[in-house]
Enzyme design. Sequence first.
Site, mmCIF file in Angstrom:
data_model
loop_
_atom_site.group_PDB
_atom_site.id
_atom_site.type_symbol
_atom_site.label_atom_id
_atom_site.label_comp_id
_atom_site.label_asym_id
_atom_site.label_seq_id
_atom_site.Cartn_x
_atom_site.Cartn_y
_atom_site.Cartn_z
ATOM 1 N N LYS A 198 -31.897 25.568 55.193
ATOM 2 C CA LYS A 198 -30.637 25.489 54.433
ATOM 3 C C LYS A 198 -29.764 24.084 54.464
ATOM 4 O O LYS A 198 -28.680 24.019 54.437
ATOM 5 C CB LYS A 198 -29.758 26.762 55.065
ATOM 6 C CG LYS A 198 -30.304 27.828 54.704
ATOM 7 C CD LYS A 198 -29.410 29.041 55.100
ATOM 8 C CE LYS A 198 -30.089 30.409 55.109
ATOM 9 N NZ LYS A 198 -29.083 31.469 55.897
ATOM 10 N N ARG B 153 -51.709 28.445 70.194
ATOM 11 C CA ARG B 153 -51.602 28.196 71.995
ATOM 12 C C ARG B 153 -50.239 27.945 72.534
ATOM 13 O O ARG B 153 -49.826 28.500 73.574
ATOM 14 C CB ARG B 153 -52.688 27.284 72.361
ATOM 15 C CG ARG B 153 -54.022 27.718 72.762
ATOM 16 C CD ARG B 153 -55.050 26.743 72.536
ATOM 17 N NE ARG B 153 -54.845 26.475 71.109
ATOM 18 C CZ ARG B 153 -55.464 27.034 70.077
ATOM 19 N NH1 ARG B 153 -56.231 28.137 70.374
ATOM 20 N NH2 ARG B 153 -55.430 27.011 68.907
ATOM 21 N N THR B 154 -49.705 26.877 71.973
ATOM 22 C CA THR B 154 -48.659 26.272 72.843
ATOM 23 C C THR B 154 -47.495 27.145 72.762
ATOM 24 O O THR B 154 -46.789 27.646 73.756
ATOM 25 C CB THR B 154 -48.048 25.208 72.185
ATOM 26 O OG1 THR B 154 -49.493 24.196 72.094
ATOM 27 C CG2 THR B 154 -47.036 24.453 72.880
ATOM 28 N N HIS C 284 -46.824 15.207 73.485
ATOM 29 C CA HIS C 284 -46.929 16.658 73.805
ATOM 30 C C HIS C 284 -47.285 16.843 75.198
ATOM 31 O O HIS C 284 -48.300 16.937 75.802
ATOM 32 C CB HIS C 284 -48.222 17.301 72.994
ATOM 33 C CG HIS C 284 -48.530 18.586 72.882
ATOM 34 N ND1 HIS C 284 -47.887 19.608 73.737
ATOM 35 C CD2 HIS C 284 -49.251 19.244 72.087
ATOM 36 C CE1 HIS C 284 -48.330 20.598 73.326
ATOM 37 N NE2 HIS C 284 -49.057 20.641 72.412
ATOM 38 N N ARG D 226 -40.811 22.423 69.123
ATOM 39 C CA ARG D 226 -41.884 21.838 68.406
ATOM 40 C C ARG D 226 -41.205 21.329 66.812
ATOM 41 O O ARG D 226 -40.595 22.266 66.298
ATOM 42 C CB ARG D 226 -43.139 22.566 68.233
ATOM 43 C CG ARG D 226 -44.359 21.918 67.384
ATOM 44 C CD ARG D 226 -45.598 22.755 67.371
ATOM 45 N NE ARG D 226 -46.218 22.349 68.535
ATOM 46 C CZ ARG D 226 -47.525 22.500 68.663
ATOM 47 N NH1 ARG D 226 -48.245 23.204 67.846
ATOM 48 N NH2 ARG D 226 -48.289 22.316 69.749
HETATM 49 C C1 NCD Z 1 -52.586 20.178 69.285
HETATM 50 C C2 NCD Z 1 -51.165 19.814 68.710
HETATM 51 O O1 NCD Z 1 -50.409 20.829 68.261
HETATM 52 O O2 NCD Z 1 -50.944 18.614 69.029
HETATM 53 N N1 NCD Z 1 -52.529 21.511 69.373
HETATM 54 C C3 NCD Z 1 -52.217 22.205 70.690
HETATM 55 O O3 NCD Z 1 -51.101 22.154 70.970
HETATM 56 N N2 NCD Z 1 -52.965 22.684 71.655
HETATM 57 C C4 NCD Z 1 -53.651 19.519 68.899
HETATM 58 C C5 NCD Z 1 -53.835 19.901 67.311
HETATM 59 O O4 NCD Z 1 -53.254 20.534 66.635
HETATM 60 O O5 NCD Z 1 -54.808 19.240 66.820
#
Ligand code: NCD
Length: 338
Positions: free
Chosen positions: A86, A57-58, A135, A107
């Site tokens: 590397k 999703r993100t 997040h 991320r």
């Molecule tokens: C979450 C995350 O990556 O922190 N997912 C997301 O970005 N919607 C929650 C999770 O992975 O459980």
Amino acid sequence: MDFRGAHIISVQQFQRSDVERIFSVADSMEPFARRKQVSKALDGAILGNMFFEPSTRTRVSFGCAFNMLGGHVRETAEAGASSITKGESLYDTARVISGYSDIIVMRHPRAGSVAEFAEASRVPVINGGDGVNEHPSQALLDLYTIRKELESRQRNIDGMRIGMVGDLKHGRTVHSLSRLLRLYRDITFNLISPKQLRMTAEIVSELRQAGHTVIETEDMARGLHDNDTIYLTRIQEERFASRLEADVYRGRFRLNQAIYTRHCQPNTVIMHPMPRDTRAEANELDEDLNQHPNLAIFRQADNGVLVRMALFALVLDVVDQAPRQVQEAGWYTGRRFE
Ligand code: NCD
């Protein structure tokens, strides 16, 4: 805050007025997210979408949000496919990728890594999740969803009661959401988790100091009883030393139709950042609730695009241009909102 050119690393950067500004820009992005129009406000701009940890999703919604404003996306979807394996430092990666992009979303599994990367970057950086820490875009879309869902039930964020369930120790979404809610008034947090996976003491004390009520419990029935919203989370297996260790907690706190009907107030909104772990031994949010009108998880995921568009428009300073430089969507969009 001045959004223009800013890094978005933590929700602690925001005042309540900043959150409200993001939400009003997000509202104005509806025609694009509903595929009525495409904006060309970011035509020619490049997003470096750098994901060094799994994401669906993100990653995709940040990319689509940028596309819906007319921009282009370049991405690295796995640490294994980048020069990090590397031995390249975050500093070098940031210096280089920021030379190719106008903005970066990143991320990474280590807490603090995105802030470190941003310091070396020559363009704005948005935190797409840094380990167990934060997040921020998820917390914004969660709160945006809560606001919309509660408004349609004649309630608002101030004075609301939220039940957070599951792995509150490692879940960065609940860390950021709690800190964002701190900016509001008189929130009751019902924190339901195994003792070993409690919300970090630092966040609990920040919430109490800000005048909110925090109740911690291992008793799911008790914790579910009195909420406007319940926010379920997955056991964050990847943060444990081994799968076996995560197994100890998996499946301990579950919501399904029967439990919901028995213990929750009839109007309680059900949220989850997703992915939900649908394996039988986990199943923290059962699919038997899929048709339930109070299940907001897909509306929540949809809202991610609006909020992420708002962040891009604010940071790259095209809020005023977005509705002017538009093109009508000429393709079939009929089934999307059935
Ligand atoms: C979450 C995350 O990556 O922190 N997912 C997301 O970005 N919607 C929650 C999770 O992975 O459980």
